[in-house]
Write a protein that holds these residues in place. Structure first.
Motif, PDB file in Angstrom:
ATOM      1  N   MET A  42     -12.420  17.262 -32.867  1.00 23.73           N
ATOM      2  CA  MET A  42     -11.100  16.749 -32.660  1.00 23.73           C
ATOM      3  C   MET A  42     -10.530  15.620 -33.865  1.00 23.73           C
ATOM      4  N   SER A  43     -11.003  15.787 -34.994  1.00 26.96           N
ATOM      5  CA  SER A  43     -10.946  14.978 -35.904  1.00 26.96           C
ATOM      6  C   SER A  43      -9.475  14.855 -36.275  1.00 26.96           C
ATOM      7  N   GLU A  44      -9.122  13.729 -37.031  1.00 28.77           N
ATOM      8  CA  GLU A  44      -7.759  13.089 -37.438  1.00 28.77           C
ATOM      9  C   GLU A  44      -7.500  14.192 -38.610  1.00 28.77           C
ATOM     10  N   THR A  45      -8.507  14.833 -39.033  1.00 26.79           N
ATOM     11  CA  THR A  45      -8.121  15.953 -40.269  1.00 26.79           C
ATOM     12  C   THR A  45      -7.674  17.168 -40.173  1.00 26.79           C
ATOM     13  N   SER A  46      -7.400  17.493 -38.709  1.00 29.15           N
ATOM     14  CA  SER A  46      -6.921  18.656 -38.305  1.00 29.15           C
ATOM     15  C   SER A  46      -5.378  18.567 -38.528  1.00 29.15           C
ATOM     16  N   PRO A  89      -1.453  19.059 -39.006  1.00 24.64           N
ATOM     17  CA  PRO A  89      -0.494  17.897 -38.516  1.00 24.64           C
ATOM     18  C   PRO A  89      -0.004  18.475 -36.979  1.00 24.64           C
ATOM     19  N   ALA A  90       0.354  19.567 -36.783  1.00 25.32           N
ATOM     20  CA  ALA A  90       0.888  20.071 -35.505  1.00 25.32           C
ATOM     21  C   ALA A  90      -0.203  19.749 -34.432  1.00 25.32           C
ATOM     22  N   ARG A  91      -1.321  19.937 -34.748  1.00 19.01           N
ATOM     23  CA  ARG A  91      -2.634  19.751 -33.716  1.00 19.01           C
ATOM     24  C   ARG A  91      -2.825  18.208 -33.626  1.00 19.01           C
ATOM     25  N   SER A  92      -2.787  17.502 -34.518  1.00 20.03           N
ATOM     26  CA  SER A  92      -2.893  15.985 -34.509  1.00 20.03           C
ATOM     27  C   SER A  92      -1.744  15.410 -33.624  1.00 20.03           C
ATOM     28  N   GLN A  93      -0.599  15.965 -33.775  1.00 20.85           N
ATOM     29  CA  GLN A  93       0.441  15.558 -33.065  1.00 20.85           C
ATOM     30  C   GLN A  93       0.353  15.819 -31.455  1.00 20.85           C
ATOM     31  N   ILE A  94      -0.016  17.090 -31.039  1.00 24.24           N
ATOM     32  CA  ILE A  94      -0.373  17.437 -29.794  1.00 24.24           C
ATOM     33  C   ILE A  94      -1.578  16.302 -29.235  1.00 24.24           C
ATOM     34  N   LEU A  95      -2.648  16.403 -29.797  1.00 23.07           N
ATOM     35  CA  LEU A  95      -3.695  15.497 -29.520  1.00 23.07           C
ATOM     36  C   LEU A  95      -3.292  13.988 -29.079  1.00 23.07           C
ATOM     37  N   ASN A  96      -2.659  13.633 -30.185  1.00 24.20           N
ATOM     38  CA  ASN A  96      -1.966  12.151 -30.231  1.00 24.20           C
ATOM     39  C   ASN A  96      -1.117  11.958 -29.110  1.00 24.20           C
ATOM     40  N   ILE A 143      -1.438  13.771 -26.026  1.00 23.68           N
ATOM     41  CA  ILE A 143      -2.221  13.539 -24.896  1.00 23.68           C
ATOM     42  C   ILE A 143      -2.750  12.148 -24.831  1.00 23.68           C
ATOM     43  N   ARG A 144      -3.305  11.631 -25.967  1.00 20.77           N
ATOM     44  CA  ARG A 144      -3.966  10.343 -25.730  1.00 20.77           C
ATOM     45  C   ARG A 144      -2.921   9.291 -25.494  1.00 20.77           C
ATOM     46  N   ARG A 145      -1.640   9.293 -25.838  1.00 22.92           N
ATOM     47  CA  ARG A 145      -0.656   8.441 -25.297  1.00 22.92           C
ATOM     48  C   ARG A 145      -0.528   8.287 -23.890  1.00 22.92           C
ATOM     49  N   SER A 146      -0.363   9.730 -23.483  1.00 25.63           N
ATOM     50  CA  SER A 146      -0.231   9.760 -21.999  1.00 25.63           C
ATOM     51  C   SER A 146      -1.401   9.196 -21.016  1.00 25.63           C
ATOM     52  N   LEU A 147      -2.778   9.240 -21.955  1.00 29.22           N
ATOM     53  CA  LEU A 147      -3.763   8.851 -21.139  1.00 29.22           C
ATOM     54  C   LEU A 147      -4.020   7.247 -21.360  1.00 29.22           C
ATOM     55  N   ARG A 148      -3.220   6.818 -22.217  1.00 30.06           N
ATOM     56  CA  ARG A 148      -3.137   5.535 -22.745  1.00 30.06           C
ATOM     57  C   ARG A 148      -4.533   5.050 -23.256  1.00 30.06           C
ATOM     58  N   ARG A 149      -5.077   5.710 -24.314  1.00 32.15           N
ATOM     59  CA  ARG A 149      -6.265   5.682 -25.058  1.00 32.15           C
ATOM     60  C   ARG A 149      -6.071   6.003 -26.382  1.00 32.15           C
ATOM     61  N   GLY A 150      -7.006   5.601 -27.182  1.00 31.83           N
ATOM     62  CA  GLY A 150      -7.038   6.351 -28.575  1.00 31.83           C
ATOM     63  C   GLY A 150      -8.372   7.299 -28.612  1.00 31.83           C
ATOM     64  N   GLU A 151      -8.490   7.645 -29.969  1.00 33.91           N
ATOM     65  CA  GLU A 151      -9.290   8.629 -30.165  1.00 33.91           C
ATOM     66  C   GLU A 151     -10.940   8.034 -29.548  1.00 33.91           C
ATOM     67  N   ILE A 152     -11.744   9.092 -28.939  1.00 32.55           N
ATOM     68  CA  ILE A 152     -12.880   8.589 -28.311  1.00 32.55           C
ATOM     69  C   ILE A 152     -13.925   8.432 -29.623  1.00 32.55           C
TER      70      ILE A 152
END
Length: 228
Positions: free
Chosen positions: A1-5, A7-14, A16-25
């Motif tokens: 789940m790297s930030e090098t994925s 842009p669309a995938r990164s946007q989706i993952l980000n 999800i992280r915002r809704s969970l209130r946390r950053g990348e593990i």
């Protein structure tokens, strides 16, 4: 789940992280996730499917028939003849759309002079399709179809009659065996776009629970089990 994925995938993952209130593990939590992805745990197995291969095949056939499919067990030399016989017994046209799969290529289709085959995806006018199967599941009589150029998904859904040719060696005990086979065959990063699990012909029940076959797909399923 790297930030090098992408842009669309990164946007989706980000998101999800915002809704969970946390950053990348990171750290030990990331190591735990990566270890699980590298070696997925096996889920529970159903006791009735923990059998020797001949008993798995017999159980698969039993459950497939219980779910409104018909089953024939034949040697490899008899596959094409069984298909023609099934079409004749059911007053169906001797023509079919066939998956362009090497899995089906070795059977004696040319020896059946009355059978007309078209290779490719299913079309609205097709009455019969012939496909292979990635696996069969003994515990429920379910067929597993992996999509791809050699097996267009439309062949599973459009024709009124679906004939499936499966080798005894491709029948496994339970669902967990199928996921292990998929990971081994395709690789965890290259799974097929679609995995369909088909248990008998398409059917549904209305509000009075009257079962109707063919509501969302084929109304007939004939499974040809090929002896090894």
């Amino acid at each position: 789940m790297s930030e090098t994925s992408t842009p669309a995938r990164s946007q989706i993952l980000n998101g999800i992280r915002r809704s969970l209130r946390r950053g990348e593990i990171a750290g030990s939590a990331r190591a735990t996730v990566e270890a699980r992805l590298a070696q997925p745990p096996r889920g529970p197995a159903v006791a009735r499917a923990e059998l020797a291969q001949p008993e798995k095949v017999a159980l698969f056939c039993q459950w497939a028939e219980a779910n409104n499919a018909t089953v024939a067990r034949v040697p490899a030399a008899g596959v094409a003849a069984e298909v023609v016989s099934f079409l004749t017994r059911n007053n169906l046209p001797a023509q079919a759309a066939m998956a362009p799969s090497p899995q089906l290529a070795d059977y004696d289709w040319a020896g059946q002079k009355m059978l007309s085959l078209r290779h490719g995806r299913g079309e609205a006018a097709d009455q019969v399709s012939i496909t292979g199967a990635f696996a069969g599941i003994a515990e429920t009589g379910t067929l597993v179809m992996a999509s791809g150029p050699e097996h267009p998904v439309t062949l599973n859904l459009l024709p009124d009659t679906h004939i499936v040719v499966i080798r005894e060696s491709d029948i496994v005990g339970g669902y967990e065996d199928v996921w292990a086979r998929l990971r081994t065959h395709y690789g965890k990063d290259r799974m097929p776009r679609t995995v369909n699990t088909l248990t008998g012909p398409s059917r549904t029940g209305d509000i009075e629970q009257t079962i109707e076959l063919g509501a969302h797909g084929p109304r007939r399923m004939h499974i040809v089990v090929v002896g090894s």
